[in-house]
Design a protein around this motif. Structure first.
Motif, PDB file in Angstrom:
ATOM      1  N   ILE A 198       0.969  -1.324  -0.188  1.00 51.67           N
ATOM      2  CA  ILE A 198      -0.134   0.095  -0.038  1.00 51.67           C
ATOM      3  C   ILE A 198       0.687   1.140  -0.120  1.00 51.67           C
ATOM      4  O   ILE A 198       1.861   1.409   0.839  1.00 51.67           O
ATOM      5  CB  ILE A 198      -0.860  -0.061   1.342  1.00 51.67           C
ATOM      6  N   VAL A 250       0.605   5.324   0.232  1.00 57.08           N
ATOM      7  CA  VAL A 250      -0.276   6.447   0.524  1.00 57.08           C
ATOM      8  C   VAL A 250       0.567   7.880   0.296  1.00 57.08           C
ATOM      9  O   VAL A 250       1.759   7.809   0.423  1.00 57.08           O
ATOM     10  CB  VAL A 250      -0.869   6.486   1.981  1.00 57.08           C
ATOM     11  N   SER A 301      -4.058  10.099   1.472  1.00 55.86           N
ATOM     12  CA  SER A 301      -4.969   9.337   0.447  1.00 55.86           C
ATOM     13  C   SER A 301      -4.456   8.408  -0.265  1.00 55.86           C
ATOM     14  O   SER A 301      -2.870   8.231  -0.164  1.00 55.86           O
ATOM     15  CB  SER A 301      -5.560  10.206  -0.568  1.00 55.86           C
ATOM     16  N   ILE A 302      -4.948   7.067  -0.694  1.00 57.80           N
ATOM     17  CA  ILE A 302      -4.215   6.082  -1.223  1.00 57.80           C
ATOM     18  C   ILE A 302      -3.747   6.584  -2.701  1.00 57.80           C
ATOM     19  O   ILE A 302      -4.436   6.747  -3.512  1.00 57.80           O
ATOM     20  CB  ILE A 302      -4.923   4.843  -1.233  1.00 57.80           C
ATOM     21  N   ALA A 316      -1.762   3.982  -4.509  1.00 53.57           N
ATOM     22  CA  ALA A 316      -1.755   2.835  -5.057  1.00 53.57           C
ATOM     23  C   ALA A 316      -1.795   1.752  -4.018  1.00 53.57           C
ATOM     24  O   ALA A 316      -1.419   1.838  -2.917  1.00 53.57           O
ATOM     25  CB  ALA A 316      -0.396   2.519  -5.853  1.00 53.57           C
ATOM     26  N   LYS A 317      -2.472   0.513  -4.527  1.00 60.55           N
ATOM     27  CA  LYS A 317      -2.499  -0.652  -3.582  1.00 60.55           C
ATOM     28  C   LYS A 317      -2.523  -1.880  -4.470  1.00 60.55           C
ATOM     29  O   LYS A 317      -2.942  -1.832  -5.531  1.00 60.55           O
ATOM     30  CB  LYS A 317      -4.052  -0.644  -2.987  1.00 60.55           C
ATOM     31  N   LYS A 333      -4.381   8.195  -8.152  1.00 60.90           N
ATOM     32  CA  LYS A 333      -5.131   7.735  -6.916  1.00 60.90           C
ATOM     33  C   LYS A 333      -5.795   6.517  -7.147  1.00 60.90           C
ATOM     34  O   LYS A 333      -6.109   6.146  -8.222  1.00 60.90           O
ATOM     35  CB  LYS A 333      -6.159   8.892  -7.059  1.00 60.90           C
ATOM     36  N   ASN A 334      -5.863   5.567  -6.046  1.00 57.89           N
ATOM     37  CA  ASN A 334      -6.185   4.265  -5.914  1.00 57.89           C
ATOM     38  C   ASN A 334      -5.739   3.570  -7.059  1.00 57.89           C
ATOM     39  O   ASN A 334      -6.613   2.804  -7.985  1.00 57.89           O
ATOM     40  CB  ASN A 334      -7.562   4.417  -5.855  1.00 57.89           C
ATOM     41  N   PHE A 355      -4.362   0.480  -8.975  1.00 59.25           N
ATOM     42  CA  PHE A 355      -4.399  -1.032  -8.682  1.00 59.25           C
ATOM     43  C   PHE A 355      -3.038  -1.823  -9.481  1.00 59.25           C
ATOM     44  O   PHE A 355      -2.926  -1.646 -10.495  1.00 59.25           O
ATOM     45  CB  PHE A 355      -5.612  -1.878  -9.385  1.00 59.25           C
TER      46      PHE A 355
END
Length: 482
Positions: free
Chosen positions: A141, A143, A157-158, A160-161, A228-229, A231
């Protein structure tokens, strides 16, 4: 170490107890498990010593707490200094008062286990962490804490995950750790280390049969900072198609840094065989050889006639040797086509000892005039920094500096660390570019006696060294200026 026998015994008991605890903590932080199992930590408070009269050292503060200190970074906007705890606590250092204060924790960024931190040119903090999943899986993760307009408050905020991917349930789950921001602030580079020691099968006690490395391991990712976010799939082809793979064939590039000319360099921790540790010039699309080439030499396990019982580079002091991970391995993956990039050669005079695979003796490469890539085995090179501002004296101007985490034996090979080499020191790296193919460097020890130094930062002519052992001190190393 203290020369009194009783103190030595107490220290050995402390290290043994800490190593056992660390083995069970391995599900959360495997870089440190490897270090503790194989090398131990310094259980006494070391006092660093300059090896030149024009270098001054002072202790800024000690950071000892229940969670170990893992990173130290500066805010490029104002040179404010911060350090990161493994549990996600972030402290700001007051250099004038020689103390620190907690400024962020997991309630802000929602990461409870962190191994990487960097700050971009606009003040955004990037944190790299990991989370355990069911079925012995993990995920990375990343952030970011962006400055809220008109304030100094950060909004987290995230960025990448990753997908879940299988751990090996050994001391070699390196996971997501090192991170660096590009000089223009547009990208971050994140290390995702290997799940094996040297490319062997690690099935996690049968959960993942015949599994070695997977799509998300043994690579360096390049991610846009405005993401942002994002994957990150556990599939190498998918990651490449998205433009996220920067480099492959790395084992565990725990630390990276940009040189004054914009070239990116990374330190590479080697396996539990007496193969040298690496310094690499990291380039887009490059394959750095793991697990086929390690430390500028061949990994013998890839060859069908390999017999570990006759391998002079295996020492019973190391975990992978004790557990039989070096073996005859007829299904070892075929070497990829194309060029594998070699580590940067070290021309000495320091940190360049090797074990001769012919006679098993420890030798000095620069004394023999032999090429060597790049550091004495088991040094665990970390804390890479450069004099990017060009403020140091001509001898050091715009050069690099690097730490060694592990305790070595300066006269022999009695410890599970560098042989005939002290370790736990600061090296000056005088790098020279060789055309457009690679670099070469001279390594010289300039400070010794740290307690497991794990990271460094540089502000002007001052290098700040963070320790993982002892009192987890922060030391200011003042270098001569122009």
């Amino acid at each position: 170490m203290n020369s009194i026998n009783s103190s030595k015994q107490k220290q050995r008991r402390f290290i043994a107890k800490f190593a056992v605890k660390s083995y069970f903590f391995a599900a959360k932080t495997l870089l440190f498990t490897i270090v503790l199992l194989n090398y131990g930590t310094t259980g006494v408070n070391a006092e660093p010593k300059a090896l030149r009269p024009d270098i001054q050292i002072r202790n800024i503060t000690n950071t000892l707490s229940a969670s170990p200190s893992v990173r130290i970074v500066k805010d490029p906007r104002n040179n404010n200094l911060y350090y990161l705890k493994q549990n996600g606590d972030i402290y700001q250092v007051n250099l004038g008062l020689s103390n620190s204060r907690l400024v962020y924790d997991s309630s802000n960024h929602n990461l409870g286990e962190t191994q990487g931190m960097a700050i971009g040119p606009n003040g955004t903090i990037y944190l790299v962490g990991n989370a355990d999943l069911v079925n012995n899986q993990t995920k990375g993760i990343i952030v970011k804490g962006e400055i809220k307009s008109g304030t100094e408050q950060r909004v987290w905020s995230i960025l990448a995950k990753s997908a879940g991917y299988p751990k090996s349930r050994t001391a070699y789950d390196h996971r997501f750790n090192g991170v660096v921001v590009s000089p223009d602030g547009n990208f971050i580079y994140v290390n995702s280390g290997s799940r094996t020691d040297h490319g062997e099968v690690q099935s996690a006690n049968g959960l993942y049969p015949d599994t070695r490395e997977v799509g998300l391991t043994a690579c360096i990712l390049r991610l846009p900072t405005n993401g942002k976010n994002l994957f990150l799939a556990n599939n190498r082809a998918t990651l490449k198609a998205a433009g996220y793979i920067f480099a492959e064939g790395i084992r565990n590039t725990f630390d990276m840094a940009f040189a004054p000319n914009g070239d990116l360099f990374g330190t590479e921790n080697g396996p539990d065989r007496d193969m040298s540790e690496e310094l690499n010039w990291l380039r887009l699309g490059g394959n750095y050889g793991f697990p086929w080439r390690i430390g500028g030499t061949e990994n013998p396990q890839q060859f069908p006639n390999y017999d570990p019982a006759k391998d002079p580079l295996l020492s019973p002091k190391f975990n992978a040797v004790q557990r039989g991970y070096f073996r005859n391995d007829p299904t070892f993956p075929v070497r990829p086509t194309g060029n594998l990039i070699e580590p940067i050669p070290n021309l000495g005079p320091d940190a360049d000892n090797f074990r001769d695979p012919v006679d098993g003796q420890v030798k000095d490469a620069s004394v023999l005039g032999q090429p060597f890539s790049s550091f004495t085995a088991h040094r665990s090179p970390l804390g890479l920094v450069f004099d990017t501002q060009g403020v140091m004296s001509p001898e050091f101007n715009r050069d690099g500096f690097i730490l060694s985490f592990t305790t070595g034996d300066p006269t022999g090979e009695t410890l599970a660390g560098p042989f005939k080499d002290s370790g736990q020191d600061l090296l000056h790296l005088n790098l020279t570019k060789v055309g457009n193919t690679n670099y070469k460097f001279n390594a010289t020890r300039i400070v010794e006696g740290f307690s497991n130094p794990i990271d460094a930062e540089i502000i002007g002519n001052k290098i700040y060294v963070l320790e993982y052992g002892g009192n987890q001190g922060i030391w200011q190393i003042t270098m001569p200026t122009r």
